[in-house]
Design an enzyme around this catalytic site. Structure first.
Site, PDB file in Angstrom:
ATOM      1  NE  ARG A  51      -3.116  -2.461   3.047  1.00 60.99           N
ATOM      2  CZ  ARG A  51      -3.762  -2.712   4.173  1.00 60.99           C
ATOM      3  NH1 ARG A  51      -3.780  -1.803   5.143  1.00 60.99           N
ATOM      4  NH2 ARG A  51      -4.384  -3.869   4.347  1.00 60.99           N
ATOM      5  CG  ASP A  53       1.102   6.111   3.791  1.00 59.77           C
ATOM      6  OD1 ASP A  53       0.702   4.939   3.914  1.00 59.77           O
ATOM      7  OD2 ASP A  53       2.072   6.579   4.416  1.00 59.77           O
ATOM      8  CE1 TYR A 111       7.134   3.724  -0.877  1.00 60.26           C
ATOM      9  CE2 TYR A 111       8.245   1.744  -0.115  1.00 60.26           C
ATOM     10  CZ  TYR A 111       7.091   2.419  -0.461  1.00 60.26           C
ATOM     11  OH  TYR A 111       5.877   1.771  -0.390  1.00 60.26           O
ATOM     12  NE  ARG A 198       4.139  10.540   5.126  1.00 60.16           N
ATOM     13  CZ  ARG A 198       2.829  10.697   5.302  1.00 60.16           C
ATOM     14  NH1 ARG A 198       1.978   9.715   4.963  1.00 60.16           N
ATOM     15  NH2 ARG A 198       2.350  11.809   5.821  1.00 60.16           N
TER      16      ARG A 198
END
Length: 253
Positions: A51, A53, A111, A198
């Protein structure tokens, strides 16, 4: 049944994340499933590699799709992309062996987090980077990143509510790259927890601005307490760049 691997790119700015939700139609998975379902004439289910966000972007999200019949892949891409919103695109489709699953067969992810440290953000990239107009100690950030590399339980860097979920993850590398006033933090790992990238970014930025020292990182990891980690960096600077698969699972001719 025929299994396909879709590589999808999207601007996540106006969407509520990847995963379909019953209370909104603004999810990447939901829009793709509806659009593909109309094209094939029946309901379909996409399984994503993971997933993302709300507000997070993807250059290489991967999903697996099982169809009842074999399709002309080029025509599939042309037709489906024509009916998708302009901020979602199927970049690639591949036929795979039956049983391939985008999430279960994934072996790693990359990422990237983008920062703009100038006084006023770049007009053209402001929606896709976090404006953070403060001097950064790059050496301190790299030292802190060194403590995060390896296999750890990352409870302190996730906001997930399911306390029974395994939090053991391996970070293979973290690269912090600067070009002028722009900074990119690249994360390579076996997988990442909810909000993990994050939270890691917020922690590294607090190290970079002198609010905490690199030597605090091991204690934060050991504590398994999210309140001890850094702030949650905004979603708009985060991109899922690539999903890695250990072995090819294409069907034999």
């Amino acid at each position: 049944m025929y299994t396909y691997k879709l590589t999808v790119t999207y601007d996540g700015s106006k969407y509520q994340g990847w995963q379909r939700q019953s209370n909104t139609g603004l999810t990447i998975q939901g829009i793709l499933e509806r659009t593909i379902g109309i094209w094939v004439g029946y309901n379909v289910e996409l399984n994503g590699s993971g997933r993302t966000d709300a507000g997070v972007h993807a250059m290489g999200q991967v999903s697996s799709l099982v169809l009842k019949e074999q399709v002309d892949m080029r025509q599939f891409m042309v037709d489906v992309n024509r009916h998708l919103p302009e901020d979602i695109k199927i970049a690639k489709i591949e036929r795979m062996r039956n049983g391939f699953h985008a999430r279960y067969n994934a072996r790693g992810k990359r990422y990237e987090y983008y920062l703009d440290t100038r006084e006023k953000p770049d007009v053209f990239t402001r929606r896709y980077s976090y404006h953070f107009p403060y001097p950064l100690d790059m050496e301190a950030m790299e030292a802190a990143a060194g403590y995060l590399i390896g296999t750890h339980e990352f409870d302190s860097f996730t906001d997930q509510k399911d306390k029974k979920k395994d939090t053991l993850r391996r970070i293979h590398d973290i690269r912090i790259e600067r070009e002028g006033d722009k900074v990119r933090i690249v994360y390579f790992g076996s997988g990442f927890l909810y909000h993990m990238v994050r939270r890691l970014t917020g922690t590294l930025l607090e190290v970079g601005t002198g609010q905490r020292s690199p030597e605090e990182i091991p204690a934060i990891l050991d504590a398994k307490d999210p309140s001890l980690a850094g702030f949650l960096a905004p979603a708009r600077g985060l991109f899922l760049r690539e999903v890695y698969y250990k072995y090819a699972e294409r069907p034999k001719r």
